[in-house]
Design an enzyme around this catalytic site. Structure first.
Site, short mmCIF file in Angstrom:
data_model
loop_
_atom_site.label_atom_id
_atom_site.label_comp_id
_atom_site.label_asym_id
_atom_site.label_seq_id
_atom_site.Cartn_x
_atom_site.Cartn_y
_atom_site.Cartn_z
CD GLU A 44 -2.58 1.10 2.67
OE1 GLU A 44 -2.70 2.41 2.86
OE2 GLU A 44 -2.65 -0.01 3.38
CE LYS A 134 -6.19 2.35 7.18
NZ LYS A 134 -5.67 3.36 6.57
#
Length: 216
Positions: A44, A134
């Site tokens: 990421e 998340k």
């Protein structure tokens, strides 16, 4: 297989997403390469990195689809999400939920992973089509919060970021997380140019997740 499903499967399979923050394109690429060498294929690249879109495009050129599934992090709005997707990002991660970003990701069938801290936020994000929740910052709760979220929302696919380390990663997984996002605890070696240490830590995180999953 549908590309979106393939992306989610890759992230779930490895169980660890390396959150890459850096001061330059070169540093971000070195951190990413070190993580990949250590077995973390899910990278990421945060948009706090200068030229983050260039990092994403470069990694896509240098690594095969088997080696890498690259996404964009710290995406605050749909404009940034589109830039990331055009650069080659396969998933979008945000510190909070943004409806327009959710719509855009759904439009292009790119997994969206918004940051949520409450049951209400999780429900709203899932209703808008978020693929993974998340839990952020994980350090504000600790692994025990996952069971509390899962009690009323067992269907919620959760990935914590922030506060995940080698000591507690196993508990996050045991409590029901599909994967974890790890930043500083994984990439600290890069601050002194010790990318071998980043690779070593990546291997430890991957092995710990595998070990815990085998016991479930």
């Amino acid at each position: 297989m549908i590309e979106k499903i393939r992306t989610l499967n890759k992230i779930t399979d490895v169980g660890v997403v390396a959150v890459v923050r850096a001061n330059s394109i070169e540093e971000a690429e070195k951190i990413s390469a070190a993580c990949i060498e250590g077995g973390i294929s899910a990278i990421e690249v945060t948009f706090t990195v200068p030229g983050a879109d260039k990092v994403i495009a470069s990694l896509k050129e240098k690594f095969s689809e088997k080696e890498l599934v690259v996404g964009a992090g710290t995406v605050l709005d749909s404009e940034t999400a589109r830039i990331a997707i055009l650069a080659g990002a396969k998933y979008i991660v945000s510190p909070g939920f943004d409806l327009e970003t959710a719509k855009l990701c759904n439009r292009y069938q790119i997994p969206y992973m918004p940051g949520c801290m409450t049951i209400t936020e999780i429900i709203k994000a899932m209703e808008a089509g978020a693929d993974v929740i998340k839990v952020f910052p994980g350090s504000a709760f600790g692994p025990s919060i996952i069971k509390d979220f899962k009690a009323p929302l067992p269907q919620a696919p959760i990935m914590p970021t922030g506060g995940v380390d080698l000591e507690n990663v196993g508990q996050w997984i045991k409590n029901g997380c599909i994967a974890v996002g790890v930043g500083g605890k994984l990439t600290a070696g890069a601050k002194t140019g010790n990318y071998v240490e980043v690779t070593r830590m990546a291997k430890l995180f991957v092995e710990k997740v595998k070990e815990v999953r085998r016991s479930l």
